[in-house]
Scaffold this motif. Structure first.
Motif, PDB file in Angstrom:
ATOM      1  N   GLY A 184     -28.477  19.416  -4.120  1.00 14.42           N
ATOM      2  CA  GLY A 184     -27.405  18.484  -4.920  1.00 14.42           C
ATOM      3  C   GLY A 184     -26.398  18.155  -3.925  1.00 14.42           C
ATOM      4  O   GLY A 184     -25.955  16.867  -3.933  1.00 14.42           O
ATOM      5  N   LYS A 185     -26.021  18.773  -3.084  1.00 14.03           N
ATOM      6  CA  LYS A 185     -24.817  18.481  -2.081  1.00 14.03           C
ATOM      7  C   LYS A 185     -25.398  17.395  -1.057  1.00 14.03           C
ATOM      8  O   LYS A 185     -24.633  16.655  -0.862  1.00 14.03           O
ATOM      9  CB  LYS A 185     -24.476  19.643  -1.256  1.00 14.03           C
ATOM     10  N   VAL A 186     -26.584  17.359  -0.818  1.00 15.03           N
ATOM     11  CA  VAL A 186     -27.326  16.391  -0.119  1.00 15.03           C
ATOM     12  C   VAL A 186     -27.298  15.231  -0.723  1.00 15.03           C
ATOM     13  O   VAL A 186     -26.804  13.916  -0.247  1.00 15.03           O
ATOM     14  CB  VAL A 186     -28.829  16.760   0.228  1.00 15.03           C
ATOM     15  N   PHE A 187     -27.739  15.348  -2.167  1.00 14.91           N
ATOM     16  CA  PHE A 187     -27.483  13.841  -2.928  1.00 14.91           C
ATOM     17  C   PHE A 187     -26.113  13.276  -2.864  1.00 14.91           C
ATOM     18  O   PHE A 187     -25.884  12.330  -3.043  1.00 14.91           O
ATOM     19  CB  PHE A 187     -28.092  14.115  -4.147  1.00 14.91           C
ATOM     20  N   LEU A 188     -25.077  14.181  -3.279  1.00 22.65           N
ATOM     21  CA  LEU A 188     -23.761  13.792  -3.436  1.00 22.65           C
ATOM     22  C   LEU A 188     -23.280  13.169  -1.963  1.00 22.65           C
ATOM     23  O   LEU A 188     -22.478  12.382  -2.006  1.00 22.65           O
ATOM     24  CB  LEU A 188     -22.887  15.068  -3.949  1.00 22.65           C
ATOM     25  N   ALA A 189     -23.403  13.770  -1.122  1.00 24.71           N
ATOM     26  CA  ALA A 189     -23.004  13.493   0.501  1.00 24.71           C
ATOM     27  C   ALA A 189     -23.549  12.078   0.688  1.00 24.71           C
ATOM     28  O   ALA A 189     -22.775  11.520   1.603  1.00 24.71           O
ATOM     29  CB  ALA A 189     -23.341  14.681   1.462  1.00 24.71           C
ATOM     30  N   PHE A 190     -24.639  11.967   0.394  1.00 29.69           N
ATOM     31  CA  PHE A 190     -25.397  10.638   0.979  1.00 29.69           C
ATOM     32  C   PHE A 190     -25.443   9.321  -0.180  1.00 29.69           C
ATOM     33  O   PHE A 190     -26.251   8.507   0.052  1.00 29.69           O
ATOM     34  CB  PHE A 190     -26.680  10.967   1.544  1.00 29.69           C
ATOM     35  N   GLY A 191     -24.770   9.766  -1.132  1.00 31.58           N
ATOM     36  CA  GLY A 191     -24.656   8.590  -2.014  1.00 31.58           C
ATOM     37  C   GLY A 191     -25.851   8.602  -3.103  1.00 31.58           C
ATOM     38  O   GLY A 191     -25.921   7.398  -3.859  1.00 31.58           O
ATOM     39  N   ALA A 192     -26.540   9.456  -3.328  1.00 31.85           N
ATOM     40  CA  ALA A 192     -27.813   9.579  -4.232  1.00 31.85           C
ATOM     41  C   ALA A 192     -27.313   9.971  -5.571  1.00 31.85           C
ATOM     42  O   ALA A 192     -28.083   9.680  -6.535  1.00 31.85           O
ATOM     43  CB  ALA A 192     -29.001  10.248  -3.579  1.00 31.85           C
ATOM     44  N   ALA A 193     -26.413  10.680  -5.497  1.00 29.07           N
ATOM     45  CA  ALA A 193     -25.900  11.138  -7.002  1.00 29.07           C
ATOM     46  C   ALA A 193     -24.353  10.909  -6.853  1.00 29.07           C
ATOM     47  O   ALA A 193     -23.640  10.942  -5.875  1.00 29.07           O
ATOM     48  CB  ALA A 193     -26.143  12.462  -7.341  1.00 29.07           C
ATOM     49  N   ALA A 194     -23.431  11.029  -8.024  1.00 28.64           N
ATOM     50  CA  ALA A 194     -22.012  10.925  -8.229  1.00 28.64           C
ATOM     51  C   ALA A 194     -21.456  12.008  -8.664  1.00 28.64           C
ATOM     52  O   ALA A 194     -22.291  12.919  -9.508  1.00 28.64           O
ATOM     53  CB  ALA A 194     -21.831   9.659  -9.021  1.00 28.64           C
ATOM     54  N   VAL A 195     -20.327  12.569  -8.366  1.00 20.96           N
ATOM     55  CA  VAL A 195     -19.831  13.422  -8.947  1.00 20.96           C
ATOM     56  C   VAL A 195     -19.366  13.523 -10.364  1.00 20.96           C
ATOM     57  O   VAL A 195     -18.826  12.507 -10.528  1.00 20.96           O
ATOM     58  CB  VAL A 195     -18.444  14.243  -7.924  1.00 20.96           C
ATOM     59  N   SER A 196     -19.721  14.174 -11.250  1.00 20.68           N
ATOM     60  CA  SER A 196     -19.270  14.133 -12.653  1.00 20.68           C
ATOM     61  C   SER A 196     -17.754  13.880 -12.739  1.00 20.68           C
ATOM     62  O   SER A 196     -16.941  14.649 -12.131  1.00 20.68           O
ATOM     63  CB  SER A 196     -19.791  15.441 -13.515  1.00 20.68           C
ATOM     64  N   PRO A 197     -17.390  12.964 -13.539  1.00 20.75           N
ATOM     65  CA  PRO A 197     -16.115  12.597 -13.864  1.00 20.75           C
ATOM     66  C   PRO A 197     -15.212  13.953 -14.486  1.00 20.75           C
ATOM     67  O   PRO A 197     -14.003  14.159 -14.490  1.00 20.75           O
ATOM     68  CB  PRO A 197     -15.922  11.345 -14.705  1.00 20.75           C
ATOM     69  N   GLY A 198     -16.012  14.757 -15.201  1.00 19.43           N
ATOM     70  CA  GLY A 198     -15.327  15.860 -15.838  1.00 19.43           C
ATOM     71  C   GLY A 198     -15.175  17.078 -15.135  1.00 19.43           C
ATOM     72  O   GLY A 198     -15.408  16.874 -13.777  1.00 19.43           O
ATOM     73  N   ARG A 199     -14.979  18.454 -15.697  1.00 20.70           N
ATOM     74  CA  ARG A 199     -14.722  19.467 -15.116  1.00 20.70           C
ATOM     75  C   ARG A 199     -16.070  19.851 -14.258  1.00 20.70           C
ATOM     76  O   ARG A 199     -16.981  19.686 -14.988  1.00 20.70           O
ATOM     77  CB  ARG A 199     -14.400  20.615 -16.106  1.00 20.70           C
ATOM     78  N   LEU A 200     -15.979  20.552 -13.223  1.00 18.26           N
ATOM     79  CA  LEU A 200     -17.142  20.962 -12.353  1.00 18.26           C
ATOM     80  C   LEU A 200     -17.494  22.530 -13.010  1.00 18.26           C
ATOM     81  O   LEU A 200     -16.859  23.324 -12.847  1.00 18.26           O
ATOM     82  CB  LEU A 200     -17.089  21.185 -11.148  1.00 18.26           C
ATOM     83  N   ASP A 219     -14.557  18.405   0.897  1.00 19.56           N
ATOM     84  CA  ASP A 219     -14.664  19.073   2.504  1.00 19.56           C
ATOM     85  C   ASP A 219     -16.298  19.526   2.682  1.00 19.56           C
ATOM     86  O   ASP A 219     -16.553  19.122   3.744  1.00 19.56           O
ATOM     87  CB  ASP A 219     -13.782  20.207   2.540  1.00 19.56           C
ATOM     88  N   GLN A 220     -16.859  20.144   1.591  1.00 25.91           N
ATOM     89  CA  GLN A 220     -18.199  20.473   1.815  1.00 25.91           C
ATOM     90  C   GLN A 220     -19.169  19.312   2.267  1.00 25.91           C
ATOM     91  O   GLN A 220     -20.125  19.130   3.039  1.00 25.91           O
ATOM     92  CB  GLN A 220     -18.666  21.133   0.832  1.00 25.91           C
ATOM     93  N   LEU A 221     -18.758  18.332   1.299  1.00 21.14           N
ATOM     94  CA  LEU A 221     -19.690  16.873   1.616  1.00 21.14           C
ATOM     95  C   LEU A 221     -19.524  16.219   2.967  1.00 21.14           C
ATOM     96  O   LEU A 221     -20.440  15.892   3.342  1.00 21.14           O
ATOM     97  CB  LEU A 221     -19.553  16.005   0.182  1.00 21.14           C
ATOM     98  N   GLU A 222     -18.347  16.355   3.508  1.00 26.87           N
ATOM     99  CA  GLU A 222     -18.073  15.666   4.547  1.00 26.87           C
ATOM    100  C   GLU A 222     -18.701  16.440   5.785  1.00 26.87           C
ATOM    101  O   GLU A 222     -19.329  16.106   6.580  1.00 26.87           O
ATOM    102  CB  GLU A 222     -16.527  15.749   4.982  1.00 26.87           C
ATOM    103  N   THR A 223     -18.866  17.898   5.568  1.00 27.01           N
ATOM    104  CA  THR A 223     -19.689  18.759   6.436  1.00 27.01           C
ATOM    105  C   THR A 223     -21.171  18.392   6.391  1.00 27.01           C
ATOM    106  O   THR A 223     -21.623  18.396   7.475  1.00 27.01           O
ATOM    107  CB  THR A 223     -19.204  20.406   6.206  1.00 27.01           C
ATOM    108  N   VAL A 224     -21.445  18.264   5.371  1.00 20.55           N
ATOM    109  CA  VAL A 224     -22.831  17.892   5.118  1.00 20.55           C
ATOM    110  C   VAL A 224     -23.263  16.354   5.810  1.00 20.55           C
ATOM    111  O   VAL A 224     -24.280  16.326   6.411  1.00 20.55           O
ATOM    112  CB  VAL A 224     -23.385  17.782   3.497  1.00 20.55           C
ATOM    113  N   ARG A 225     -22.662  15.457   5.768  1.00 18.09           N
ATOM    114  CA  ARG A 225     -22.709  14.451   6.325  1.00 18.09           C
ATOM    115  C   ARG A 225     -22.632  14.485   7.780  1.00 18.09           C
ATOM    116  O   ARG A 225     -23.214  13.739   8.491  1.00 18.09           O
ATOM    117  CB  ARG A 225     -21.652  13.138   5.828  1.00 18.09           C
ATOM    118  N   LEU A 226     -21.657  15.302   8.451  1.00 19.82           N
ATOM    119  CA  LEU A 226     -21.584  15.385   9.602  1.00 19.82           C
ATOM    120  C   LEU A 226     -22.866  16.255  10.561  1.00 19.82           C
ATOM    121  O   LEU A 226     -23.381  15.878  11.514  1.00 19.82           O
ATOM    122  CB  LEU A 226     -20.444  16.205  10.275  1.00 19.82           C
TER     123      LEU A 226
END
Length: 256
Positions: free
Chosen positions: A143-159, A175-182
């Motif tokens: 899931g974090k791969v998909f969020l980091a690279f634009g294949a999914a969006a973070v839910s607008p509601g509460r996590l 911060d975690q997603l930035e690390t995934v991208r790097l």
């Protein structure tokens, strides 16, 4: 009022499905009633059947409708293209042999991660069947791969936390997603479930978009941070190889 025949029900369900698929934005039941000129009770009944079969889906219990995982899988295949799971079979087999852990092919959906294919771990502990199980984006490696690279969006509601270990705020996630991208891949321990560790790498289509992810998962006592780092290398290699089979070309291995 006459009860619709089987053929009439199929025609009406197909009419609703086309309306959802053709809409640029998610549509409500009320909008479907207007678009199809069907009774609201009929629309509600047929929508429930389409939801049960994963042909349409909602972001929440009473939210608007959008194409479901089954339609999304069909759209990703394209006419005449080999099935993604079939193309990934070799990569999954090599990852399983190289890791001795459970490996998966997963794709993003608006409601979470869907697992398409799996090779089981030879160990008794850690050989969970993920096929058919939908998991959140924000607390999983895929899931974090998909969020980091634009294949999914973070839910607008509460996590929403899955377990007490998955309570996470948006700044921490960013911060975690930035690390995934790097890094070009993700590593997660104890977020979806205490003691569960995983790593995942993105798979890109011919146009460069992330269409899937390969993952390795297992218990934390085997998949230590050092072991995850080691396995991430072969994970990136196989993700790059599968991306190439899908038509993606790059000279940057980490971007695969």
């Amino acid at each position: 009022m006459r009860t619709p025949t089987g053929t009439q029900s199929i025609d009406r369900a197909a009419q609703l499905l086309v309306a959802v698929a053709d809409s640029h934005d998610p549509v409500t039941v009320g909008e479907l009633v207007e678009l199809t000129d069907l009774p609201k009770s009929t629309v509600s009944r047929l929508v429930s059947a389409l939801e049960r079969n994963a042909l349409v889906q909602r972001e929440n219990a009473r939210g608007p409708l959008r194409p479901g995982p089954v339609l999304l899988r069909l759209a990703r295949r394209g006419v005449g293209e080999p099935d993604l799971a079939e193309l990934a079979a070799g990569s999954l087999a090599r990852l399983a042999e190289g890791s001795d852990e459970t490996v998966n092919l997963a794709v993003p959906t608006p409601l979470g991660v869907e697992h398409l294919s799996q090779v089981d771990s030879p160990h008794f502990i850690g050989s969970t069947n993920w096929i058919g199980r939908r998991v959140p984006h924000h607390c999983t490696a895929v899931g974090k791969v998909f969020l980091a690279f634009g294949a999914a969006a973070v839910s607008p509601g509460r996590l929403e936390p899955v377990t007490p270990a998955t309570v996470i705020d948006r700044r921490q996630l960013a911060d975690q997603l930035e690390t995934v991208r790097l890094q070009g891949h993700s590593r997660v321990t104890g977020e979806l479930e205490p003691g569960l560790a995983a790593a995942a790498a993105p798979v890109r289509g011919a146009g460069g978009e992330v269409v899937a992810a390969l993952s390795i998962s297992g218990p934390e006592h085997r998949l230590t941070p050092a072991r995850l780092a080691e396995l991430s290398e072969i994970l990136l290699q196989e993700a790059a190889a599968l991306s190439a089979r899908l038509g993606y070309r790059t000279t940057n291995r980490g971007a695969a």
